[in-house]
Design a protein around this motif. Structure first.
Motif, PDB file in Angstrom:
ATOM      1  N   UNK A  85     -12.855  -6.494  -4.598  1.00  0.00           N
ATOM      2  CA  UNK A  85     -11.593  -5.809  -4.868  1.00  0.00           C
ATOM      3  C   UNK A  85     -11.280  -4.902  -3.676  1.00  0.00           C
ATOM      4  N   UNK A  86     -10.043  -4.445  -3.574  1.00  0.00           N
ATOM      5  CA  UNK A  86      -9.662  -3.520  -2.504  1.00  0.00           C
ATOM      6  C   UNK A  86     -10.427  -2.210  -2.543  1.00  0.00           C
ATOM      7  N   UNK A  87     -11.013  -1.882  -3.713  1.00  0.00           N
ATOM      8  CA  UNK A  87     -11.792  -0.641  -3.839  1.00  0.00           C
ATOM      9  C   UNK A  87     -13.187  -0.805  -3.246  1.00  0.00           C
TER      10      UNK A  87
ATOM     11  N   UNK B 193       0.826  -1.213   0.000  1.00  0.00           N
ATOM     12  CA  UNK B 193       0.000   0.000   0.000  1.00  0.00           C
ATOM     13  C   UNK B 193       0.863   1.267   0.000  1.00  0.00           C
ATOM     14  N   UNK B 194       1.983   1.238   0.723  1.00  0.00           N
ATOM     15  CA  UNK B 194       2.861   2.411   0.765  1.00  0.00           C
ATOM     16  C   UNK B 194       3.523   2.626  -0.592  1.00  0.00           C
ATOM     17  N   UNK B 195       4.011   1.550  -1.208  1.00  0.00           N
ATOM     18  CA  UNK B 195       4.669   1.679  -2.517  1.00  0.00           C
ATOM     19  C   UNK B 195       3.687   2.155  -3.584  1.00  0.00           C
TER      20      UNK B 195
ATOM     21  N   UNK C 153      -5.916  -4.342   3.216  1.00  0.00           N
ATOM     22  CA  UNK C 153      -5.985  -3.820   1.838  1.00  0.00           C
ATOM     23  C   UNK C 153      -7.202  -2.915   1.626  1.00  0.00           C
ATOM     24  N   UNK C 154      -8.209  -3.027   2.513  1.00  0.00           N
ATOM     25  CA  UNK C 154      -9.419  -2.205   2.362  1.00  0.00           C
ATOM     26  C   UNK C 154      -9.297  -0.841   3.034  1.00  0.00           C
TER      27      UNK C 154
ATOM     28  N   UNK D 217      -7.351   4.505  -2.153  1.00  0.00           N
ATOM     29  CA  UNK D 217      -7.831   3.149  -2.434  1.00  0.00           C
ATOM     30  C   UNK D 217      -6.928   2.449  -3.457  1.00  0.00           C
ATOM     31  N   UNK D 218      -6.914   1.116  -3.398  1.00  0.00           N
ATOM     32  CA  UNK D 218      -6.105   0.337  -4.346  1.00  0.00           C
ATOM     33  C   UNK D 218      -6.937  -0.848  -4.832  1.00  0.00           C
ATOM     34  N   UNK D 219      -6.785  -1.192  -6.108  1.00  0.00           N
ATOM     35  CA  UNK D 219      -7.557  -2.300  -6.683  1.00  0.00           C
ATOM     36  C   UNK D 219      -6.827  -3.624  -6.448  1.00  0.00           C
ATOM     37  N   UNK D 220      -6.723  -3.998  -5.192  1.00  0.00           N
ATOM     38  CA  UNK D 220      -6.027  -5.238  -4.871  1.00  0.00           C
ATOM     39  C   UNK D 220      -7.003  -6.409  -4.957  1.00  0.00           C
ATOM     40  N   UNK D 221      -6.587  -7.447  -5.692  1.00  0.00           N
ATOM     41  CA  UNK D 221      -7.495  -8.565  -5.953  1.00  0.00           C
ATOM     42  C   UNK D 221      -7.675  -9.454  -4.731  1.00  0.00           C
TER      43      UNK D 221
END
Ligand SMILES: [Zn+2]
Length: 299
Positions: A54-56, A26-28, A255-256, A245-249
């Motif tokens: 998704x993370x979004x 998340x930081x990167x 991640x949320x 937010x990030x679209x992490x699968x």
């Protein structure tokens, strides 16, 4: 076997789960041009087949980002695509195969990942799949992968695996392991990533404890290794980070999380991990534990 040149650079986060890979991802992902994908190894079963969010926050099938990736990579997310990759994974991507990875199905398996990475259109993607065996597969297939090996004190990792944590995806408890099992996996994953570095892959190591104590110098040094042009880290203020937010699968519940988060070392194992377990983990994770600077022998 060499891969064709790709415009997408891949950062692979490796290590045993509960070592801080989700936080680092998340930081990167706050750096310009860097897109976090979460644990792509679980995209096929949890995203495509099970439809987990998704993370979004959107369901996988309803997330515009993943819809576009699926269309560009495979002409859409048909279940047969995911089932094929899972079948290949069973044959190729196994911890016991690390170090003798050559397999007739390797190229097809790695190609599925490359298609996902490239379909994002991002210059740099992060795959936080963690498994050393997948890192071996991608590198052996000739992909341009830089591996960040994340380590954390094995007593803290063992304490985390003992805890009951609910999965936000479906409300079911996350997998729990005892200290013996965690110690064996901790050693296997870390040894697998050490092997990858010895074989000449581009691997750097980051300690979770350094990341949370000194995020700015740790991330700046890491960005240098990753070849990222970082003018500054405006999302960081001391040890507080502001996350979009990030679209992490797939991945850890963290991640949320969006907005401001305080980075602090979770060392609750010192009071929470029973002495018997602490001694077991301390003994079983030698010598890598000492190599990574976790020299303290907990009484
Ligand atoms: Zn999304």
């Amino acid at each position: 076997m060499t891969d064709r040149a790709s415009a997408t650079r891949v950062i692979f986060l490796g290590g045993l789960g509960r070592s801080g890979t989700t936080l680092l991802e998340r930081l990167l992902a706050e750096l310009p041009g860097v897109v976090a994908l979460g644990e792509v190894v679980h995209l096929w079963s949890r995203g495509v087949l099970a439809g987990e969010p998704c993370g979004c926050g959107a369901a996988f099938a309803a997330c515009d980002f993943w819809r576009q990736v699926g269309r560009a990579a495979f002409g859409g997310w048909r279940p047969s695509v995911a089932e094929r990759v899972l079948a290949l994974r069973q044959r190729v991507d196994r911890t016991h195969r690390m170090g003798r990875i050559a397999h007739p199905d390797l190229a097809e398996y790695a190609r599925a990942y490359r298609r996902v990475y490239e379909a994002t259109g991002a210059p740099v993607v992060i795959d936080s799949s963690k498994h050393a065996s997948l890192a071996h597969c991608l590198v052996a297939a000739g992909m341009d992968v830089r591996v960040v090996h994340v380590v954390r004190d094995p007593r803290a990792v063992a304490h985390s695996w003992r805890r009951t944590v609910e999965r936000p995806e479906d409300g079911r408890p996350m997998t729990r392991w005892g200290p013996l099992r965690t110690s064996l996996h901790w050693t296997a994953q870390n040894a697998g990533l050490e092997l990858l570095a010895r074989q000449g892959a581009r691997v750097t190591r980051v300690r979770y404890e350094d990341l949370v104590a000194d995020p700015e110098p740790t991330l700046t040094a890491l960005a240098g290794f990753l070849g990222l042009d970082v003018p500054g880290l405006p999302f960081l203020e001391g040890t507080t980070a502001r996350l979009g937010p990030a679209h992490t699968a797939s991945g850890n519940p963290m991640r949320f999380q969006v907005g401001g988060i305080r980075l602090r070392c979770d060392d609750s194992w010192r009071s929470g991990l029973p002495v018997r377990d602490r001694r077991l983990v301390t003994a079983l994770t030698w010598p890598l534990r000492v190599r990574y600077g976790y020299r303290e022998v907990a009484a």
